[in-house]
Structures are given as structure tokens and as C-alpha cells.
Design an enzyme around this catalytic site. Sequence first.
Site, short mmCIF file in Angstrom:
data_model
loop_
_atom_site.label_atom_id
_atom_site.label_comp_id
_atom_site.label_asym_id
_atom_site.label_seq_id
_atom_site.Cartn_x
_atom_site.Cartn_y
_atom_site.Cartn_z
N CYS A 12 0.83 -1.20 0.00
CA CYS A 12 0.00 0.00 0.00
C CYS A 12 0.88 1.26 0.00
CB CYS A 12 -0.99 -0.03 1.16
SG CYS A 12 -2.36 1.14 0.94
N HIS A 15 -3.64 -4.93 0.73
CA HIS A 15 -3.06 -5.35 2.02
C HIS A 15 -3.06 -6.87 2.14
CE1 HIS A 15 -2.48 -1.57 4.33
NE2 HIS A 15 -3.33 -1.10 3.43
N GLU A 30 -1.43 -8.75 4.07
CA GLU A 30 -1.36 -9.21 5.47
C GLU A 30 -2.73 -9.33 6.10
OE1 GLU A 30 -2.01 -4.90 6.06
OE2 GLU A 30 -0.96 -6.13 4.57
#
Length: 236
Positions: free
Chosen positions: A112, A212, A214
Site C-alpha cells: 500500500c 493489504h 497481510e
Amino acid sequence: MARPVIGITTYVTPAKWGVWESEAALLPTEYVRMIERTGGTPLLVPPLTDGVDETLDVLDGIIFSGGSDLDPELYGQEAHPQTTGIVTERDRAELSLLEAALERDMPMLAVCRGSQVLNVALGGDLVQHLPDVVGDEKHKHTPGTFADHDVRLESDSRVGAILGNRAPVKSHHHQGFGRLGAGLTEVGWADDGTLEAVEDPSRRFAVGVLWHPEAGDDARLFEELVRQAEAYRAGR
């Protein structure tokens, strides 16, 4: 064999825990858990004005994490009214760290904001407010809630080889890539045409994604980062 050490850049922001309230260097634990899950040892890297080489000396790979908007002065623009949360200390520290990591060809995954740092470090610029271009806020429809959408990936790219031709992702960004930095290629797009992933095919592993990873369950980008970090460590 020792697990490769993966640095993860941290936010610098006011925070509250227990009875304390102070500016803190912090990071969502999802990054840490992903690196542990995929065989690496995570090491948090706060913004540093000095010690870049000493920091990189102990790392085998690095993640440039998400966060607030970059200062547009860094890429030659005036601030858009929606450009907020600038942390100059973090911007300048991460640009220095990223440039030095590129010089070493250290494996990196830029997430990001991190992917925007990558682009700016290589001479690119940003679209400061995507709704002005795409006409809506689908990439960040609700502050604090990830937007779920798919991305189409170039099949012969590094990211495409890892994730396939299409993948579901979680986004939370209102900015995007403008002019691409030197060496970067376009490899992933949202259905509205927004560029979502870039990479430098000439480097060991230099990948930037606007989403994202994660925050989801798919660990494959982190697995590849750790695998590349293992090779980097072995080749030192």
C-alpha cells in the site's frame, strides 16, 4: 538453518495502551504473524535518520508497510485537499532505507503506502485522490474497513506466477500510482483499471502492491519474500 530476518517498517503515530498515551512506533500484528507463519523472523524497523546500513546489515529481506499519505513535495506536487496524515520523519527515513535496500538488491515487498514509497524512490509520482479519476471510493469505501475486490494479474509477471491470473484482495487506499518510477512495470489491475501492482523484473524480488495481503488468508506473497530472503542470506 536460521530463519531469515525480515524487517518491517513501522508507523509513527499517537497511541494509547494501559494508562499511557504517547507517540509510538507501532505496526498491525498481521504483518508479524504472516512472517512467522511463512518461516521468517520479523524485526520491526522504526523510522531512523541514521543507521541505515547497520539496519540493513542484519536483515535478509524487508517489508515497507502501509500507513498515511506521503508528502507530495517529494514527487513535485502540491497537496490535494484529501491528502492528509503526512509524517515527514517517516517519509524521509523510508525513502533512504528503500533506496539503500535497492542498492543491495535486498528482497522487498512494498504494501500500500510502501508501494508508493517504492514508486517515488524510483522517480515516479502518485495520483493523490483516486475518486477524482475513477469516480467513486470503492478502494476505500469505509475508513477502518477493508474493501474486498479482485485484481487481474499479468500471467508472466512475478506476482502473476505467485497468485495466478486473478486474485481476491483487500484494499484501503485513496491514492494510486501516477507516473511509474524507473524500472517498474505494471503487473496488476482492479476491474476499474486502477493499477494495483508493480514490480521491477530486473531485481531479485522488488514487488509493490496497493492492497493489504497481510489482512487476508493468502500468505503466498510472504512465502515468496521469505524464500527470496533465504537465498539472499545464503549468497552473502
